[in-house]
Scaffold this motif. Structure first.
Motif, mmCIF file in Angstrom:
data_model
loop_
_atom_site.group_PDB
_atom_site.id
_atom_site.type_symbol
_atom_site.label_atom_id
_atom_site.label_comp_id
_atom_site.label_asym_id
_atom_site.label_seq_id
_atom_site.Cartn_x
_atom_site.Cartn_y
_atom_site.Cartn_z
ATOM 1 N N LEU A 407 47.189 36.559 48.558
ATOM 2 C CA LEU A 407 46.459 36.335 49.701
ATOM 3 C C LEU A 407 46.927 35.104 50.389
ATOM 4 O O LEU A 407 47.100 35.332 51.560
ATOM 5 N N TYR A 408 47.409 33.809 49.757
ATOM 6 C CA TYR A 408 47.891 32.784 50.542
ATOM 7 C C TYR A 408 49.463 32.738 50.690
ATOM 8 O O TYR A 408 49.917 32.084 51.345
ATOM 9 N N THR A 409 49.818 33.422 49.619
ATOM 10 C CA THR A 409 51.501 33.091 49.677
ATOM 11 C C THR A 409 52.348 34.562 49.441
ATOM 12 O O THR A 409 52.781 34.874 48.758
ATOM 13 N N LYS A 410 51.999 35.244 50.543
ATOM 14 C CA LYS A 410 52.728 36.758 50.081
ATOM 15 C C LYS A 410 54.347 36.522 50.325
ATOM 16 O O LYS A 410 54.990 37.598 49.980
ATOM 17 N N HIS A 411 54.893 35.651 50.806
ATOM 18 C CA HIS A 411 56.389 35.370 50.928
ATOM 19 C C HIS A 411 56.894 34.996 49.915
ATOM 20 O O HIS A 411 58.286 34.504 50.085
ATOM 21 N N TYR A 412 56.309 34.701 48.718
ATOM 22 C CA TYR A 412 56.885 34.151 47.393
ATOM 23 C C TYR A 412 57.552 34.931 46.806
ATOM 24 O O TYR A 412 58.318 34.637 45.798
ATOM 25 N N ASP A 413 57.940 36.268 46.908
ATOM 26 C CA ASP A 413 58.731 37.428 46.327
ATOM 27 C C ASP A 413 58.253 37.278 44.716
ATOM 28 O O ASP A 413 59.296 36.992 43.846
ATOM 29 N N ARG A 414 57.223 37.597 44.637
ATOM 30 C CA ARG A 414 56.877 37.807 43.109
ATOM 31 C C ARG A 414 57.419 38.755 42.211
ATOM 32 O O ARG A 414 57.867 38.566 41.171
ATOM 33 N N ALA A 415 57.782 39.720 42.865
ATOM 34 C CA ALA A 415 58.808 40.750 42.247
ATOM 35 C C ALA A 415 59.921 40.015 41.490
ATOM 36 O O ALA A 415 60.242 40.395 40.604
ATOM 37 N N GLU A 416 60.586 39.525 42.649
ATOM 38 C CA GLU A 416 61.965 38.941 42.003
ATOM 39 C C GLU A 416 61.586 37.689 41.040
ATOM 40 O O GLU A 416 62.396 37.535 40.072
ATOM 41 N N VAL A 419 61.284 39.151 37.722
ATOM 42 C CA VAL A 419 62.617 39.470 36.806
ATOM 43 C C VAL A 419 63.259 38.209 36.153
ATOM 44 O O VAL A 419 63.776 38.531 34.964
ATOM 45 N N PHE A 420 63.036 37.159 37.119
ATOM 46 C CA PHE A 420 63.836 35.899 36.264
ATOM 47 C C PHE A 420 62.990 35.062 35.457
ATOM 48 O O PHE A 420 63.722 34.309 34.791
ATOM 49 N N ALA A 421 61.663 34.825 35.843
ATOM 50 C CA ALA A 421 61.104 34.014 34.922
ATOM 51 C C ALA A 421 60.470 34.696 33.805
ATOM 52 O O ALA A 421 60.143 35.795 33.608
ATOM 53 N N ASP A 422 59.872 33.825 32.593
ATOM 54 C CA ASP A 422 59.248 34.363 31.788
ATOM 55 C C ASP A 422 57.760 34.491 31.804
ATOM 56 O O ASP A 422 57.358 35.655 31.415
ATOM 57 N N TYR A 423 57.282 33.598 32.712
ATOM 58 C CA TYR A 423 55.727 34.034 32.949
ATOM 59 C C TYR A 423 55.322 33.726 34.491
ATOM 60 O O TYR A 423 56.072 32.645 34.884
ATOM 61 N N LEU A 424 54.580 34.156 35.030
ATOM 62 C CA LEU A 424 54.011 33.668 36.325
ATOM 63 C C LEU A 424 52.461 33.299 36.204
ATOM 64 O O LEU A 424 51.933 33.984 35.439
ATOM 65 N N ILE A 425 52.445 32.232 36.592
ATOM 66 C CA ILE A 425 50.949 31.565 36.508
ATOM 67 C C ILE A 425 50.421 31.774 37.952
ATOM 68 O O ILE A 425 50.906 31.073 39.070
ATOM 69 N N ILE A 426 49.142 32.437 38.060
ATOM 70 C CA ILE A 426 48.436 32.646 39.101
ATOM 71 C C ILE A 426 47.479 31.206 39.218
ATOM 72 O O ILE A 426 46.653 31.079 38.414
ATOM 73 N N MET A 427 47.589 30.491 40.199
ATOM 74 C CA MET A 427 46.593 29.433 40.323
ATOM 75 C C MET A 427 45.429 29.927 41.133
ATOM 76 O O MET A 427 45.169 29.940 42.352
ATOM 77 N N VAL A 447 38.991 35.989 41.662
ATOM 78 C CA VAL A 447 40.042 35.934 40.794
ATOM 79 C C VAL A 447 40.600 37.295 40.488
ATOM 80 O O VAL A 447 41.553 37.454 40.222
ATOM 81 N N GLN A 448 39.730 38.217 40.311
ATOM 82 C CA GLN A 448 40.145 39.585 39.931
ATOM 83 C C GLN A 448 41.106 40.138 41.310
ATOM 84 O O GLN A 448 41.995 40.652 40.910
ATOM 85 N N GLN A 449 40.910 39.663 42.445
ATOM 86 C CA GLN A 449 41.716 40.254 43.452
ATOM 87 C C GLN A 449 43.181 39.536 43.310
ATOM 88 O O GLN A 449 44.232 40.359 43.517
ATOM 89 N N GLY A 450 43.080 38.398 43.020
ATOM 90 C CA GLY A 450 44.552 37.806 42.505
ATOM 91 C C GLY A 450 45.155 38.065 41.648
ATOM 92 O O GLY A 450 46.359 38.329 41.698
ATOM 93 N N ILE A 451 44.420 38.519 40.462
ATOM 94 C CA ILE A 451 45.148 39.161 39.263
ATOM 95 C C ILE A 451 45.743 40.552 39.876
ATOM 96 O O ILE A 451 46.970 41.011 39.515
ATOM 97 N N LEU A 455 49.688 41.754 39.737
ATOM 98 C CA LEU A 455 50.031 43.072 38.901
ATOM 99 C C LEU A 455 50.717 43.914 39.889
ATOM 100 O O LEU A 455 51.709 44.480 39.651
ATOM 101 N N ASP A 456 50.181 44.293 41.035
ATOM 102 C CA ASP A 456 50.787 45.214 41.911
ATOM 103 C C ASP A 456 52.243 44.955 42.363
ATOM 104 O O ASP A 456 53.176 45.674 42.605
ATOM 105 N N LEU A 457 52.252 43.539 42.651
ATOM 106 C CA LEU A 457 53.605 43.132 43.270
ATOM 107 C C LEU A 457 54.705 43.060 42.009
ATOM 108 O O LEU A 457 55.772 43.242 42.405
#
Length: 591
Positions: A407-416, A419-427, A447-451, A455-457
């Motif tokens: 919701l706050y950081t849509k431009h961070y390209d989580r899909a990419e 691909v490259f990171a072992d883990y993504l941590i949602i603050m 919290v649920q919406q963030g998760i 996952l969708d991204l």
């Protein structure tokens, strides 16, 4: 008199007949439509050496250019529309592609590309300067991109396909024409013989025209009365050697606790021992050791190997935190971050130095905590993520990335990132932080919406996702004129607020939000103080929610802000046991 009337009548009849014939002729001509062919070069503003680019059946607003028999596309457009893993450094003039283990560079006007210290020669120049713009050859693009490319001449067309799967096609039921627009008076792009199959770009039931693309790179309109019934077909991608990424995966559920330290004196085994005292379930700790040192890409470190040695003795791994602040614990600075990451040489220095520190200290991983990234700096940031990932993978370091909720950081390209990171941590916190908007820091729905958004991204891979929870909350004050944050409080501090005036304090459990909510009116100034209490029960409620998504684990900001009783639900979550939530404990009491 009669002799004069008859000629007039005859004249009028002839006029009517001629007029009617003219109208019929005009209608017939209109219905037949324009018979003129489109002046292709003029319509698309093509020079002799330029090509119209049709990408996935859409005409692009940029062109290909032919030089010495090789067709080129502009570097920024290649990275933007054809393969986003390409990256163009406009400052240092380097065209980069990043694989799981390599950073591949091509410099303008060299007939080669570079991987580390090795140079590979090619038959043509992969990146060429034409005018003031860098262009990339089709052959070089195809080395790293799953795509089909066809070139056509007279007129010049370049057809590129990068998407496959189900699509609609339609065949001409009789000879017809393809028009530039959806109007009979629109000029003709080319003739369409009966039986030719075209791809449907757009169609509607109430349209009398269908937008189609031909296999040879024309995109235009055909009247529906000349078309058969649309068919759904599956387009098959060409053979391509996909990149293989390997990942470090921890056994069991992760319990990652950040340990904020701001100086070397606090980065000792003794401070870690104090921070871990009376905790339970922690298997990874994250000291905030790395930050920027100046603006040229150097890294400031306040870490040491003794801290890591002690953690390992306790069975705890260390993922040290790299933050985009000028000093340890300082404010995150998106503008300064982009100024650094926009230069390949500076990114390389950052990567080299942070990896060197990690190996020196014996770290298990790097946790990247870059915040306040600008939208215009998103490409530079994700390229840094790729390059740091390569170095971590080659050196056996687990690589995790912190992100606020999408919701706050849509431009961070989580899909990419995924691909490259072992883990993504949602603050998964800081839901309500502004003046005039009182509320909890991390409600269950937030919290649920963030998760779910994360996952969708990233395509639904929950094994890559860790959700972080807060050990702090905000104290809100309503003075009758305005509402704002009075202070940010640790768990013990927030509890102490609600114990100041026990006789006038109202406490309720809100199962929808997952919080104990308390408020009181201060006898000192008449203000109403409100706290959505972050405590063992609120943490337990969020952990129970997180269990539903089978995430890789949980993280917590930060050590030494918690009450001791939070570790009971945390340990239960880590061990896969029943979490002692408020509702569950109440049900047990009522039995």
């Amino acid at each position: 008199m009669k002799n004069r009337v008859v000629p007039v009548l005859i004249t009028l009849v002839l006029i009517v007949i001629v007029g009617a014939a003219t109208v019929v002729s005009l209608i017939s001509a209109y219905r037949k439509g324009s018979t003129e062919f489109v002046d292709f070069e003029r319509t698309y503003d093509l020079e002799d050496n330029e090509y119209v680019v049709v990408l996935n059946n859409e005409v692009q607003d940029y062109k290909g250019i032919e030089e010495n028999g090789t067709v080129y596309l502009s570097a920024p457009q290649v990275a933007d529309s054809i393969n986003q893993r390409f990256y163009w450094d406009s400052n240092e003039k380097i065209f980069i592609y990043t694989t799981a283990t390599q950073v591949i560079k091509a410099y303008p006007d060299e007939q080669s590309y570079h991987v580390g210290g090795e140079t590979t020669a090619l038959d043509n120049v992969p990146v060429k300067t034409i005018g003031d713009t860098a262009y990339v050859s089709l052959e070089y693009i195809q080395l790293y991109t799953q795509c089909e490319v066809e070139t056509f001449t007279e007129p010049n067309r370049l057809v590129i396909t990068t998407q496959w799967g189900e699509e609609k096609t339609v065949a001409a039921s009789q000879d017809t024409v393809l028009r530039y627009g959806d109007d009979l008076q629109s000029d003709i792009l080319r003739n369409i013989p009966a039986g030719e199959t075209m791809t449907v770009v757009a169609s509607q039931e109430d349209w009398s025209w269908t937008n189609v693309a031909t296999e040879d790179g024309y995109v235009g309109w055909v009247e529906n009365r000349y078309l058969g019934e649309p068919q759904t077909v599956t387009a098959t991608a060409p053979d391509f050697q996909e990149e293989e990424f390997t990942y470090i995966k921890e056994d069991g559920r992760i319990c990652y606790a950040w340990h904020q330290v701001t100086g070397e004196a606090a980065s000792t085994r003794y401070s870690l021992a104090q921070a871990l005292n009376n905790t339970a379930g922690i298997n990874i700790v994250g000291p905030t050791w790395f930050s920027f040192d100046g603006t040229e890409g150097h890294v400031r470190s306040i870490g040491n190997s003794d801290y890591v040695y002690y953690a390992h003795q306790q069975g705890v791994k260390v993922w040290a935190v790299f933050q985009n602040s000028a000093i340890p614990g300082g404010e995150m600075d998106g503008v300064n971050t982009d100024n650094i990451l926009a230069y390949t040489s500076k990114r390389e220095t950052l990567v080299s130095e942070v990896i060197s520190y990690a190996l020196e200290y014996g770290l298990d991983g790097i946790n990247l905590d870059f915040e306040m990234i600008l939208e215009e700096g998103a490409d530079n940031y994700i390229q840094f993520v790729r390059e740091l990932s390569v170095a971590c993978r080659l050196n056996g370091l687990c690589f995790s990335i912190d992100n606020y909720v999408p919701l706050y950081t849509k431009h961070y390209d989580r899909a990419e990132q995924a691909v490259f990171a072992d883990y993504l941590i949602i603050m998964g916190y800081d839901e309500h932080i502004y003046t005039g908007d009182p509320g909890p820091g991390a409600s269950l729905s937030f919290v649920q919406q963030g998760i779910e958004d994360t996952l969708d991204l990233i395509g639904g891979d929950a094994s890559k996702v860790i959700n972080a929870l807060p050990f702090y909350t905000r104290v809100w004050e309503d003075n009758g004129q305005s509402v704002g944050v009075n202070s940010i409080a640790t768990m013990p501090q927030a509890r102490a607020y609600l114990q100041k005036y026990p006789d006038s304090t109202v406490m309720t459990w809100n199962s929808e939000l997952g919080y104990n909510y308390g408020y009181y009116t201060s006898p000192l100034n008449g203000s109403t103080f409100m706290i959505w209490l972050e405590d063992a029960e609120s943490i337990a409620a969020k952990l129970e929610l997180m269990e539903q998504y089978d995430l890789a684990g949980a993280a917590f900001w930060k050590l030494q802000q918690e009450d001791g009783d939070v570790w009971e639900p945390i340990l239960a979550y880590v061990n896969g046991e029943t979490i002692p939530t408020h509702d569950r404990l109440q049900a047990e009491e009522n039995q």
